[in-house]
Design a protein around this motif. Structure first.
Motif, mmCIF file in Angstrom:
data_model
loop_
_atom_site.group_PDB
_atom_site.id
_atom_site.type_symbol
_atom_site.label_atom_id
_atom_site.label_comp_id
_atom_site.label_asym_id
_atom_site.label_seq_id
_atom_site.Cartn_x
_atom_site.Cartn_y
_atom_site.Cartn_z
ATOM 1 N N SER A 291 -9.876 15.423 -62.251
ATOM 2 C CA SER A 291 -9.026 14.334 -62.720
ATOM 3 C C SER A 291 -8.589 13.463 -61.543
ATOM 4 O O SER A 291 -8.556 12.233 -61.641
ATOM 5 C CB SER A 291 -7.792 14.911 -63.428
ATOM 6 O OG SER A 291 -6.789 13.929 -63.592
ATOM 7 N N SER A 292 -8.279 14.087 -60.418
ATOM 8 C CA SER A 292 -7.902 13.338 -59.223
ATOM 9 C C SER A 292 -9.038 12.431 -58.763
ATOM 10 O O SER A 292 -8.812 11.295 -58.336
ATOM 11 C CB SER A 292 -7.516 14.308 -58.106
ATOM 12 O OG SER A 292 -7.238 13.630 -56.904
ATOM 13 N N ILE A 293 -10.254 12.936 -58.861
ATOM 14 C CA ILE A 293 -11.414 12.114 -58.507
ATOM 15 C C ILE A 293 -11.522 10.914 -59.440
ATOM 16 O O ILE A 293 -11.751 9.777 -59.007
ATOM 17 C CB ILE A 293 -12.698 12.966 -58.558
ATOM 18 C CG1 ILE A 293 -12.653 14.069 -57.496
ATOM 19 C CG2 ILE A 293 -13.946 12.103 -58.372
ATOM 20 C CD1 ILE A 293 -13.758 15.097 -57.632
ATOM 21 N N SER A 294 -11.354 11.163 -60.734
ATOM 22 C CA SER A 294 -11.473 10.064 -61.700
ATOM 23 C C SER A 294 -10.392 9.009 -61.473
ATOM 24 O O SER A 294 -10.659 7.806 -61.579
ATOM 25 C CB SER A 294 -11.388 10.604 -63.130
ATOM 26 O OG SER A 294 -10.084 11.053 -63.437
ATOM 27 N N HIS A 295 -9.182 9.438 -61.136
ATOM 28 C CA HIS A 295 -8.113 8.462 -60.898
ATOM 29 C C HIS A 295 -8.346 7.691 -59.606
ATOM 30 O O HIS A 295 -7.900 6.539 -59.494
ATOM 31 C CB HIS A 295 -6.757 9.155 -60.892
ATOM 32 C CG HIS A 295 -6.286 9.543 -62.259
ATOM 33 N ND1 HIS A 295 -5.768 8.630 -63.151
ATOM 34 C CD2 HIS A 295 -6.301 10.723 -62.918
ATOM 35 C CE1 HIS A 295 -5.464 9.241 -64.290
ATOM 36 N NE2 HIS A 295 -5.774 10.511 -64.168
ATOM 37 N N ALA A 296 -9.031 8.302 -58.659
ATOM 38 C CA ALA A 296 -9.457 7.531 -57.481
ATOM 39 C C ALA A 296 -10.377 6.401 -57.914
ATOM 40 O O ALA A 296 -10.324 5.291 -57.363
ATOM 41 C CB ALA A 296 -10.161 8.448 -56.481
ATOM 42 N N GLY A 297 -11.208 6.660 -58.928
ATOM 43 C CA GLY A 297 -12.081 5.613 -59.447
ATOM 44 C C GLY A 297 -11.306 4.472 -60.072
ATOM 45 O O GLY A 297 -11.628 3.294 -59.866
ATOM 46 N N TYR A 298 -10.254 4.791 -60.840
ATOM 47 C CA TYR A 298 -9.445 3.723 -61.446
ATOM 48 C C TYR A 298 -8.751 2.881 -60.372
ATOM 49 O O TYR A 298 -8.654 1.657 -60.489
ATOM 50 C CB TYR A 298 -8.411 4.322 -62.393
ATOM 51 C CG TYR A 298 -9.010 5.019 -63.594
ATOM 52 C CD1 TYR A 298 -9.819 4.326 -64.485
ATOM 53 C CD2 TYR A 298 -8.792 6.369 -63.817
ATOM 54 C CE1 TYR A 298 -10.385 4.963 -65.577
ATOM 55 C CE2 TYR A 298 -9.352 7.018 -64.905
ATOM 56 C CZ TYR A 298 -10.146 6.314 -65.778
ATOM 57 O OH TYR A 298 -10.715 6.950 -66.858
ATOM 58 N N LEU A 299 -8.253 3.544 -59.320
ATOM 59 C CA LEU A 299 -7.616 2.809 -58.228
ATOM 60 C C LEU A 299 -8.623 1.938 -57.484
ATOM 61 O O LEU A 299 -8.288 0.845 -57.014
ATOM 62 C CB LEU A 299 -6.945 3.788 -57.267
ATOM 63 C CG LEU A 299 -5.606 4.365 -57.742
ATOM 64 C CD1 LEU A 299 -5.270 5.636 -56.967
ATOM 65 C CD2 LEU A 299 -4.497 3.348 -57.587
ATOM 66 N N LEU A 300 -9.861 2.406 -57.386
ATOM 67 C CA LEU A 300 -10.893 1.627 -56.698
ATOM 68 C C LEU A 300 -11.243 0.352 -57.463
ATOM 69 O O LEU A 300 -11.760 -0.602 -56.862
ATOM 70 C CB LEU A 300 -12.154 2.474 -56.501
ATOM 71 C CG LEU A 300 -12.093 3.525 -55.383
ATOM 72 C CD1 LEU A 300 -13.336 4.405 -55.422
ATOM 73 C CD2 LEU A 300 -11.964 2.848 -54.019
ATOM 74 N N ILE A 301 -10.987 0.330 -58.774
ATOM 75 C CA ILE A 301 -11.250 -0.892 -59.546
ATOM 76 C C ILE A 301 -10.457 -2.050 -58.960
ATOM 77 O O ILE A 301 -10.960 -3.167 -58.785
ATOM 78 C CB ILE A 301 -10.886 -0.684 -61.035
ATOM 79 C CG1 ILE A 301 -11.831 0.336 -61.675
ATOM 80 C CG2 ILE A 301 -10.947 -2.002 -61.789
ATOM 81 C CD1 ILE A 301 -11.454 0.695 -63.098
ATOM 82 N N GLY A 302 -9.180 -1.789 -58.652
ATOM 83 C CA GLY A 302 -8.347 -2.840 -58.081
ATOM 84 C C GLY A 302 -8.850 -3.307 -56.733
ATOM 85 O O GLY A 302 -8.819 -4.504 -56.415
ATOM 86 N N LEU A 303 -9.359 -2.386 -55.913
ATOM 87 C CA LEU A 303 -9.889 -2.767 -54.604
ATOM 88 C C LEU A 303 -11.187 -3.550 -54.747
ATOM 89 O O LEU A 303 -11.430 -4.499 -54.000
ATOM 90 C CB LEU A 303 -10.111 -1.520 -53.752
ATOM 91 C CG LEU A 303 -8.855 -0.774 -53.290
ATOM 92 C CD1 LEU A 303 -9.241 0.474 -52.515
ATOM 93 C CD2 LEU A 303 -7.979 -1.685 -52.435
ATOM 94 N N ALA A 304 -12.037 -3.131 -55.685
ATOM 95 C CA ALA A 304 -13.300 -3.842 -55.880
ATOM 96 C C ALA A 304 -13.052 -5.265 -56.382
ATOM 97 O O ALA A 304 -13.808 -6.185 -56.054
ATOM 98 C CB ALA A 304 -14.187 -3.078 -56.870
ATOM 99 N N ALA A 305 -11.996 -5.445 -57.173
ATOM 100 C CA ALA A 305 -11.671 -6.789 -57.663
ATOM 101 C C ALA A 305 -10.921 -7.593 -56.606
ATOM 102 O O ALA A 305 -11.214 -8.768 -56.384
ATOM 103 C CB ALA A 305 -10.832 -6.679 -58.942
ATOM 104 N N LEU A 306 -9.954 -6.974 -55.943
ATOM 105 C CA LEU A 306 -9.162 -7.583 -54.869
ATOM 106 C C LEU A 306 -8.696 -8.996 -55.257
ATOM 107 O O LEU A 306 -8.997 -9.981 -54.594
ATOM 108 C CB LEU A 306 -9.969 -7.643 -53.563
ATOM 109 C CG LEU A 306 -9.122 -7.790 -52.286
ATOM 110 C CD1 LEU A 306 -8.227 -6.579 -52.105
ATOM 111 C CD2 LEU A 306 -10.006 -7.978 -51.068
ATOM 112 N N GLY A 307 -7.923 -9.041 -56.339
ATOM 113 C CA GLY A 307 -7.384 -10.320 -56.784
ATOM 114 C C GLY A 307 -5.901 -10.427 -56.484
ATOM 115 O O GLY A 307 -5.329 -9.645 -55.713
#
Length: 468
Positions: A291-307
């Motif tokens: 689950s911790s790995i998956s939530h790292a993925g959700y947080l990475l969405i914001g970095l990949a978008a960087l808006g």
């Protein structure tokens, strides 16, 4: 700056307090030290200062991240009363190392120089290596510490090599110097710059358990003492993403077109690997690792978008995830200790089965409700903080037009509902042990605060808007 100085002094003081015959003072002293550090953190609110010849920055964003880290640490330490009852435990050393690790976390949050980032990563990492192997009687803990140390050392080496390449390309270790090089149209960016950026990202992505650099996470989370697993999955992850946010937004925004595709692919891979693998786990603790790995993925969405909304989204998600995770591990600590759910065999293996939660809601409604709210928040169900955390993250992807990444995230969120609801079903719809779970009053207060925060942020998500 003041929290770093105070935490360093308090950590040394705790080591001396360990020589006292009575351990009773250690837990209250540690909680007091954390509260003092949290209070002085806001002294410079709405001000910006540079320390150590411009190597460390203090601004509103760094203070908010520091507050999340210190608040999470306070809640984790508040759940550690079992150390006082274990004669083999060394609580003074544990608490001292935790405070020292927070010094590294704060350095990662506010660094303005890559050297300061490296020092922060090392302070935090070395402390976590020690705490992971602190249960010396458990072979699983020893194995987890060795794996974490070896793989962490390789990741740190890669990160340091990337810093050296960036210095070779830009002639500077400062974020401002690297940014000036990256946005200068008269300078052709060298291959060293791109390779250095990728190697630096690899090192930091390892720290936050992003795929394909996540293979250490399940074994380390499973082998480490549960309390330190909670610390690792919240404080370390928050500090890592604060460092990534600062690095990418300040220095590498000018080359966004180069790295965003790579980061988006890593994000999708992290979401798929974390959620799909969590479905097949029979151990609650290993499920929480994936689950911790998956939530790292959700947080990475914001970095990949960087808006424009990325900072707000990452801060809110970090807080929502940390509070829910600490509540979940807090309930697990009680269940594992009092129902003997955690069984240690002669080989040193440990497991926390989902069956350990059978009937928990009937035996102790408070624990059942706290765990239910935690699981609902992690799953992203409305009226919890986790729902708005995912909503903000998904909004950043929409803002950038990354619809394919949004589709992957939504599908994986649906998968996540399945394994989070396994715990809720076990607590409310299955027969379990009849012995009641005893909860100390202060322990109850921590779980109640975590639950109320999760619900409160779910009902009023705008409380954090406009802070930075």
């Amino acid at each position: 700056m003041l929290p770093i100085v105070l935490l360093s002094a308090f950590g040394i003081l705790l080591l001396f307090l360990g020589f006292l015959k009575s351990r009773a003072v250690l837990l209250p002293a540690t909680l007091l030290f954390l509260l003092v550090s949290l209070a002085v953190n806001f002294i410079d609110w709405n001000k910006t200062y540079l320390y150590f010849n411009g190597m460390l920055l203090t601004d509103n964003l760094s203070m908010v991240f520091t507050a999340i880290v210190l608040g999470s640490s306070f809640m984790v330490v508040a759940l550690s009363s079992s150390f006082m009852e274990d004669e083999a435990a060394q609580p003074a050393e544990y608490y001292g190392i935790l405070l020292f690790s927070l010094v590294g976390a704060i350095m990662m949050i506010g660094f303005e120089n890559l050297i300061m980032l490296f020092v922060g990563v090392e302070i935090l990492s070395v402390a976590m290596y020690v705490l992971t192997g602190s249960d010396k009687r458990n072979l699983r803990s020893n194995e987890a510490a060795l794996k974490y140390f070896l793989m962490g050392a390789f990741a740190t080496g890669i990160m340091l090599f990337g810093m050296a390449l960036l210095y070779g390309a830009t002639g500077s270790f400062t974020l401002a110097g690297i940014r000036a090089y990256a946005v200068n149209p008269q300078v052709g960016l060298s291959l060293l710059f791109y390779v250095g950026l990728l190697m630096l990202l690899i090192g930091l992505l390892f720290k936050v358990s992003a795929a394909p650099f996540h293979f250490w996470t399940p074994d380390v989370y499973d082998g480490a003492p549960t309390l330190f697993t909670a610390f690792m999955s919240t404080v370390v992850k928050t500090a890592g993403f604060a460092a990534l946010l600062r690095l990418l937004s300040v220095s590498f925004g000018g080359v966004y077109t180069f790295w965003w595709t790579i980061l988006a692919i890593i994000t999708a891979l992290t979401l798929v690997a974390g959620n799909i693998t969590a479905v097949y786990q029979n151990s609650f603790k290993r499920m929480m690792a994936y689950s911790s790995i998956s939530h790292a993925g959700y947080l990475l969405i914001g970095l990949a978008a960087l808006g424009q909304q990325t900072k707000q989204a990452i801060v809110f998600y970090s807080l929502a995830y940390s509070v829910a995770t600490i509540a979940a591990f807090g309930v697990l600590l009680l269940v594992a200790r009092q129902r003997n759910a955690e069984t240690i065999t002669s080989e040193g293996n440990s497991s926390e089965s989902f069956d350990a939660f059978n009937g928990l809601a009937r035996q102790n409604p408070l624990l059942g409700f706290a765990m239910t709210v935690s699981m609902l928040s992690l799953a992203g169900i409305p009226l919890t903080a986790g729902f708005w955390g995912k909503f903000y993250m998904f909004s950043t992807a929409v803002e950038r037009g990354q619809i394919w990444l949004l589709v992957v995230a939504v599908l994986m969120s649906a998968v996540g509902i399945y394994y989070y609801f396994r715990v809720i079903i076990a607590m409310y719809f299955r027969e379990g042990a009849t012995a009641p779970i005893r909860v100390a009053p202060f322990y109850q207060y921590v779980l109640v605060v975590a639950t109320l925060l999760t619900i409160g942020l779910g009902i009023a998500p705008g409380l954090l808007e406009g802070l930075f």
